[in-house]
Scaffold this active site. Structure first.
Site, PDB file in Angstrom:
ATOM      1  N   ASP A 179       0.844  -1.208   0.000  1.00 29.08           N
ATOM      2  CA  ASP A 179       0.000   0.000   0.000  1.00 29.08           C
ATOM      3  C   ASP A 179       0.877   1.255   0.000  1.00 29.08           C
ATOM      4  O   ASP A 179       0.368   2.382  -0.047  1.00 29.08           O
ATOM      5  CB  ASP A 179      -1.031  -0.008   1.137  1.00 29.08           C
ATOM      6  CG  ASP A 179      -0.397  -0.069   2.520  1.00 29.08           C
ATOM      7  OD1 ASP A 179       0.835  -0.142   2.622  1.00 29.08           O
ATOM      8  OD2 ASP A 179      -1.163  -0.035   3.511  1.00 29.08           O
ATOM      9  N   SER A 180       2.209   1.059  -0.031  1.00 30.39           N
ATOM     10  CA  SER A 180       3.133   2.170  -0.309  1.00 30.39           C
ATOM     11  C   SER A 180       2.797   2.805  -1.662  1.00 30.39           C
ATOM     12  O   SER A 180       3.241   3.918  -1.942  1.00 30.39           O
ATOM     13  CB  SER A 180       4.580   1.673  -0.312  1.00 30.39           C
ATOM     14  OG  SER A 180       4.727   0.558  -1.172  1.00 30.39           O
TER      15      SER A 180
ATOM     16  N   ASP B  97      -1.038  -6.204   0.046  1.00 32.62           N
ATOM     17  CA  ASP B  97      -1.343  -5.588   1.340  1.00 32.62           C
ATOM     18  C   ASP B  97      -2.845  -5.433   1.560  1.00 32.62           C
ATOM     19  O   ASP B  97      -3.570  -4.970   0.665  1.00 32.62           O
ATOM     20  CB  ASP B  97      -0.746  -4.169   1.378  1.00 32.62           C
ATOM     21  CG  ASP B  97       0.605  -4.137   2.062  1.00 32.62           C
ATOM     22  OD1 ASP B  97       0.949  -5.107   2.774  1.00 32.62           O
ATOM     23  OD2 ASP B  97       1.313  -3.133   1.886  1.00 32.62           O
TER      24      ASP B  97
ATOM     25  N   LYS C 247      -0.892  -9.566   3.250  1.00 28.44           N
ATOM     26  CA  LYS C 247      -0.090  -9.036   4.366  1.00 28.44           C
ATOM     27  C   LYS C 247      -0.955  -8.077   5.170  1.00 28.44           C
ATOM     28  O   LYS C 247      -1.659  -7.246   4.590  1.00 28.44           O
ATOM     29  CB  LYS C 247       1.160  -8.324   3.844  1.00 28.44           C
ATOM     30  CG  LYS C 247       1.981  -7.645   4.933  1.00 28.44           C
ATOM     31  CD  LYS C 247       3.388  -7.302   4.479  1.00 28.44           C
ATOM     32  CE  LYS C 247       3.509  -6.067   3.654  1.00 28.44           C
ATOM     33  NZ  LYS C 247       3.111  -4.814   4.347  1.00 28.44           N
TER      34      LYS C 247
ATOM     35  N   GLU D  24      -0.966  -5.425   8.692  1.00 30.11           N
ATOM     36  CA  GLU D  24      -0.169  -4.719   9.692  1.00 30.11           C
ATOM     37  C   GLU D  24      -0.848  -4.861  11.034  1.00 30.11           C
ATOM     38  O   GLU D  24      -2.065  -4.696  11.131  1.00 30.11           O
ATOM     39  CB  GLU D  24      -0.082  -3.225   9.347  1.00 30.11           C
ATOM     40  CG  GLU D  24       0.705  -2.956   8.103  1.00 30.11           C
ATOM     41  CD  GLU D  24       0.888  -1.472   7.835  1.00 30.11           C
ATOM     42  OE1 GLU D  24       0.689  -0.641   8.749  1.00 30.11           O
ATOM     43  OE2 GLU D  24       1.250  -1.147   6.698  1.00 30.11           O
TER      44      GLU D  24
ATOM     45  N   GLU E 120       9.690  -4.381   9.895  1.00 31.16           N
ATOM     46  CA  GLU E 120      10.108  -3.103   9.293  1.00 31.16           C
ATOM     47  C   GLU E 120      10.746  -2.215  10.349  1.00 31.16           C
ATOM     48  O   GLU E 120      10.152  -1.953  11.409  1.00 31.16           O
ATOM     49  CB  GLU E 120       8.890  -2.403   8.660  1.00 31.16           C
ATOM     50  CG  GLU E 120       9.259  -1.055   8.043  1.00 31.16           C
ATOM     51  CD  GLU E 120       8.202  -0.463   7.122  1.00 31.16           C
ATOM     52  OE1 GLU E 120       7.164  -1.106   6.894  1.00 31.16           O
ATOM     53  OE2 GLU E 120       8.438   0.661   6.641  1.00 31.16           O
TER      54      GLU E 120
HETATM   55  O1  KIV Z   1       3.586  -1.046   1.531  1.00 27.90           O
HETATM   56  C1  KIV Z   1       4.740  -1.463   1.430  1.00 27.90           C
HETATM   57  O2  KIV Z   1       5.440  -1.272   0.434  1.00 27.90           O
HETATM   58  C2  KIV Z   1       5.281  -2.214   2.549  1.00 27.90           C
HETATM   59  C3  KIV Z   1       6.768  -2.379   2.598  1.00 27.90           C
HETATM   60  C4  KIV Z   1       7.394  -1.122   3.044  1.00 27.90           C
HETATM   61  C5  KIV Z   1       7.155  -3.521   3.427  1.00 27.90           C
HETATM   62  O3  KIV Z   1       4.552  -2.636   3.394  1.00 27.90           O
END
Ligand code: KIV
Length: 264
Positions: free
Chosen positions: A45-46, A84, A112, A114, A181
């Site tokens: 989600d970056s 994510d 993934k 968080e 992270e």
């Molecule tokens: O969103 C993302 O790119 C991430 C990485 C920084 C691990 O979660």
């Protein structure tokens, strides 16, 4: 079925061979990264920051994640695809099940999320339903408004103990992978030794089983012109972007990245 599966990553952990992970958001870069030997592609989600220009990952929606996951699936050459779960999609079990189903149907092999120990039940229900989960611990960007910034986590002893306990609890709950992270290298090494599942690090030192970077960072691309301490720009000395991806894979496998200057 991709060429690289969770079984592959588990075998790499057992044999001590490092594996390389990068973010990917579209078909072209998914193709180039996987063809260069990157084992795991993360639709992070970056993308809210590096593609959409937001100042955090919070505005990213499940529709955004589905769109980019579909694109990455089309370009992928055999890597494991991880997507994510965006902000607030794990607030309830029902929402987590719905969002994870959408990502898996868009082409993800792993989702993934968080969070911390409180997500153990969510992880075990998703896993029982055939959805492998990577638990993202340490600096969790979706909580930036709670933590007050993008800071290294686990520097104090009490917080380090809590992170270790969470990692063990989430692995016991059925997590297939862990991602750490921005945590001190010594803590990441201890967590990696303490769980049997593969551990991926970003800003977590050289001792995790796999390494992750945001693609734009490792190509030296940023709007501010600055790169975080844990990032290496792999473009200098390379003729083109595919060669930079290959150099990254080679450096991770050889244990040359991350180097001491990238560690906390
Ligand atoms: O969103 C993302 O790119 C991430 C990485 C920084 C691990 O979660």
């Amino acid at each position: 079925m991709p060429d690289i599966t969770l079984t592959t990553l588990n075998k790499l952990k057992q044999s001590g061979e490092k594996f390389a992970c990068l973010t990917a958001y579209d078909a072209l870069f998914a193709h180039l990264e996987s063809a260069a030997g990157v084992e795991l592609l993360l639709i992070g989600d970056s993308l809210g920051m590096v593609l959409q220009g937001h100042d955090s990952t919070l505005p990213v929606t499940i529709e955004d994640m589905e769109y980019h996951t579909r694109a990455v699936k089309r370009g992928n050459q055999g890597a494991l695809i991880m997507s994510d779960l965006p902000f607030m999609t794990c607030a309830t079990l029902e929402r987590a099940l719905d969002a994870s189903t959408r990502l898996m149907q868009a082409g993800a092999h792993v989702v993934k999320l968080e969070g911390a120990g409180w997500l153990a039940e969510t992880i075990s229900v998703l896993t029982r339903n055939g959805i492998p989960v990577c638990a993202h611990l340490g600096l969790t960007p979706q909580s930036v408004n709670v933590t007050g910034g993008y800071k290294v986590q686990g520097r104090e002893q009490a917080q380090a103990r809590e992170l270790l306990a969470d990692a063990i609890a989430l692995a016991e709950a059925g997590a297939a992978l862990l991602l750490l992270e921005c945590v001190p290298s010594s803590l990441a090494a201890e967590i990696t030794r303490s769980v049997s599942i593969p551990v991926i690090g970003i800003g977590a030192g050289p001792d995790t089983d796999g390494q992750m970077l945001v693609m734009h960072d490792m190509l030296g691309l940023s709007t501010s012109g600055r790169l975080a301490k844990f990032v290496r720009n792999f473009m200098p000395g390379q003729p083109d972007i595919p060669s930079a991806f290959s150099a990254y894979v080679k450096a991770v496998k050889a244990g040359e990245f991350p180097a001491p200057e990238h560690e906390f």
